[in-house]
Design a protein around this motif. Structure first.
Motif, PDB file in Angstrom:
ATOM      1  N   GLU A  12     -19.437  27.697 -64.200  1.00  0.00           N
ATOM      2  CA  GLU A  12     -18.676  26.618 -64.831  1.00  0.00           C
ATOM      3  C   GLU A  12     -19.427  25.954 -65.982  1.00  0.00           C
ATOM      4  O   GLU A  12     -18.937  25.002 -66.581  1.00  0.00           O
ATOM      5  CB  GLU A  12     -18.292  25.555 -63.798  1.00  0.00           C
ATOM      6  CG  GLU A  12     -17.310  26.046 -62.741  1.00  0.00           C
ATOM      7  CD  GLU A  12     -16.895  24.944 -61.788  1.00  0.00           C
ATOM      8  OE1 GLU A  12     -15.951  25.153 -61.020  1.00  0.00           O
ATOM      9  OE2 GLU A  12     -17.522  23.861 -61.813  1.00  0.00           O
ATOM     10  N   THR A  70     -16.289  20.830 -61.470  1.00  0.00           N
ATOM     11  CA  THR A  70     -16.449  20.551 -60.031  1.00  0.00           C
ATOM     12  C   THR A  70     -17.582  19.559 -59.797  1.00  0.00           C
ATOM     13  O   THR A  70     -17.446  18.605 -59.023  1.00  0.00           O
ATOM     14  CB  THR A  70     -16.727  21.852 -59.260  1.00  0.00           C
ATOM     15  OG1 THR A  70     -15.664  22.789 -59.496  1.00  0.00           O
ATOM     16  CG2 THR A  70     -16.824  21.575 -57.761  1.00  0.00           C
ATOM     17  N   VAL A 113     -22.331  22.220 -56.129  1.00  0.00           N
ATOM     18  CA  VAL A 113     -21.122  21.936 -56.913  1.00  0.00           C
ATOM     19  C   VAL A 113     -21.333  22.176 -58.403  1.00  0.00           C
ATOM     20  O   VAL A 113     -20.356  22.272 -59.152  1.00  0.00           O
ATOM     21  CB  VAL A 113     -20.614  20.488 -56.682  1.00  0.00           C
ATOM     22  CG1 VAL A 113     -20.220  20.299 -55.237  1.00  0.00           C
ATOM     23  CG2 VAL A 113     -21.650  19.455 -57.113  1.00  0.00           C
ATOM     24  N   THR A 142     -17.072  15.674 -58.416  1.00  0.00           N
ATOM     25  CA  THR A 142     -17.734  15.290 -57.160  1.00  0.00           C
ATOM     26  C   THR A 142     -18.658  14.101 -57.379  1.00  0.00           C
ATOM     27  O   THR A 142     -18.710  13.175 -56.566  1.00  0.00           O
ATOM     28  CB  THR A 142     -18.530  16.477 -56.602  1.00  0.00           C
ATOM     29  OG1 THR A 142     -17.672  17.603 -56.455  1.00  0.00           O
ATOM     30  CG2 THR A 142     -19.154  16.126 -55.250  1.00  0.00           C
ATOM     31  N   TYR A 179     -19.026  22.061 -66.120  1.00  0.00           N
ATOM     32  CA  TYR A 179     -19.189  21.718 -64.714  1.00  0.00           C
ATOM     33  C   TYR A 179     -18.099  20.771 -64.184  1.00  0.00           C
ATOM     34  O   TYR A 179     -18.420  19.689 -63.672  1.00  0.00           O
ATOM     35  CB  TYR A 179     -20.553  21.073 -64.483  1.00  0.00           C
ATOM     36  CG  TYR A 179     -21.735  21.924 -64.890  1.00  0.00           C
ATOM     37  CD1 TYR A 179     -22.049  23.097 -64.209  1.00  0.00           C
ATOM     38  CD2 TYR A 179     -22.549  21.544 -65.956  1.00  0.00           C
ATOM     39  CE1 TYR A 179     -23.144  23.868 -64.585  1.00  0.00           C
ATOM     40  CE2 TYR A 179     -23.644  22.314 -66.334  1.00  0.00           C
ATOM     41  CZ  TYR A 179     -23.938  23.474 -65.639  1.00  0.00           C
ATOM     42  OH  TYR A 179     -25.017  24.231 -66.009  1.00  0.00           O
TER      43      TYR A 179
END
Length: 474
Positions: free
Chosen positions: A418, A424, A413, A428, A422
């Motif tokens: 990204e 994502t 992830v 998560t 980050y």
């Protein structure tokens, strides 16, 4: 302090009734010195070998091996395929009567050191992937086996601080890795090898050196230990039998379905999984995040060290408080809440690029303190409520094996495309941290219901806990 109500006057041991008053010799200190530092070092090695690839990354690993865009992430998750599968059979093998823990752990550790060293010698990306997979096989035996052996030597009241010290050594791994990487990076060009290769080579040689100490000093299981005198050994076995029942492992007499479906194992495992998402993310990406905050590689290596030391401080402090009040549940909830603050800051940062980098740096301290507090307390909470060598062996293997599956998630992830925000990965991480709080509350609820039913069954006369019917601890 909420401990089981047991009659500590006498106990039946292999040689008869034994007085459980404190022995004249302080053999607990001797056990602590033999068990915790060396077994803790095996856990340090796990985190050292897991974190050093992150340090090697910012020193040029990806360019040096011409790795594909997702190559680094693949190197992270491929390690955990065998790691998860090997844990349970490994502990069952180590618990067999003819297997000596020092030989079993020592052999695996020396092979791990050789493989780890070879990471610095490989010339191809495919070779690195193969070595990471092999590392997962031999490293799987170490954390679960060490936690298994520690759980065998201490009563439930004694275990919290010992597990905290054990996990403290784990947090030292990435802290030491950052410090070593800072020094080793200056070896760039020595013997014609890049600096990132020396990170793997020297830390692999350190693993091999520690394996010889494991061979020499790690003791056998309590009933076969040779480090205590006859009287001390007799007292220890009687105390453990009172607290946890018969710890001998008879594979034929174990109800494996009951052991493998025990909610007292699975809820802590789910909790460990959720908090390990934070630990896995931190160990894999902290150097990269610090680099993206504007620090050069050398400074990024050093600035990661205080983050890990914060985790150690929170672990030890929580264990001390737990030993005083006899509770684990509220401390775990506090750790979850503190880690949640860290994730929220990261998410806010990913949507507000103007947020001061220092705030993001602070969030890593919150994540470290909250997460590593949870790890020690969760394992202690699980072993506290289990009985018998089979349950403790399977429990420690499941929680240290499947609980580490969060590394699969963290490895996939946090996408390089990204970076540095980050979204994502941060989303998560926050989601799993919240899920950990839900699992913690559910586990507490099931334990509370058990105790309520037990109290109603015993009625006004109360009753004394035994090894079959006993109150669970919170």
């Amino acid at each position: 302090m909420m401990e089981e109500k047991v009659d500590m006057a006498t106990s039946s041991s292999e040689t008869g009734s034994t007085d459980l008053t404190a022995p004249k010799s302080n053999y607990m200190l001797k056990l602590d010195l033999y068990l915790i530092p060396l077994l803790g070092c095996t856990y340090t090695i796990l985190f050292l070998d897991r974190a050093n690839i992150a340090n090697a990354r910012i020193e040029g690993l990806e360019k040096g091996l011409n790795m594909p865009t997702n190559g680094y992430n693949t190197c992270l998750w491929i390690f955990f395929i065998p790691f998860v599968l090997i844990e349970i059979p490994s502990n069952m093998i180590m618990g067999l009567p003819r297997i000596k823990p020092n030989i079993f752990l020592g052999i695996n550790l020396i092979i791990l050191g050789i493989i780890s060293t070879c990471q610095g010698l490989t010339k191809t990306y495919g070779g690195l992937l193969a070595l990471r997979f092999l590392m997962g096989i031999f490293e799987a035996t170490l954390p679960a086996g060490a936690a298994f052996l520690i759980g065998e030597y201490y009563t439930r009241k004694e275990a919290s601080m010992r597990f905290a010290c054990f996990f403290m050594f784990g947090v030292l791994g990435p802290a030491i890795s950052g410090l070593l990487a800072y020094g080793i990076r200056n070896m760039n060009g020595v013997q014609g090898k890049e600096g990132w290769r020396w990170i793997f080579i020297l830390e692999g040689l350190l693993t091999i050196a520690i394996s010889f100490l494991v061979f020499l000093f790690v003791p056998d299981f309590p009933e076969r230990t040779a480090i205590l005198s006859g009287a001390d050994k007799k007292h220890l076995l009687a105390k453990l039998r009172h607290d946890k029942g018969d710890q001998k492992l008879d594979l034929k007499s174990v109800n494996w379905l009951q052991v493998l479906t025990d909610y007292r194992i699975w809820f802590p495992t789910l909790m460990f999984f959720c908090c390990d998402m934070t630990a896995a993310s931190m160990s894999s990406f902290i150097p990269t995040i610090l680099l993206e905050l504007g620090w050069k590689a050398a400074k990024a290596q050093v600035m990661s060290i205080p983050i890990w030391l914060t985790g150690i401080l929170f672990q030890i402090l929580a264990a001390w408080v737990s030993g005083r009040v006899g509770w684990r549940f509220p401390l775990i909830l506090f750790g979850i809440s503190f880690a949640m603050v860290g994730w929220i800051i990261q998410i806010v940062y990913s949507h507000n690029k103007g947020l001061a980098p220092g705030v993001r740096y602070f969030s890593l301290f919150a994540m470290s303190g909250g997460t590593f507090l949870q790890m020690a307390m969760t394992v202690s909470w699980m072993t506290t409520n289990l009985r018998g060598r089979a349950s403790i062996g399977v429990g420690t293997a499941i929680i240290m094996g499947l609980g580490n599956c969060a590394n699969f998630v963290a490895s996939n992830v946090f996408k390089k495309t990204e970076a540095p925000f980050y979204p994502t990965g941060f989303g998560t991480g926050l989601g799993l941290t919240i899920a950990g709080a839900v699992f913690c509350l559910m586990h507490f609820g099931f334990l509370w219901l058990h105790n309520r039913r037990l109290e109603k069954k015993r009625g006004v006369h109360g009753g004394v806990d035994d090894q079959v019917s006993y109150r669970y601890l919170y």
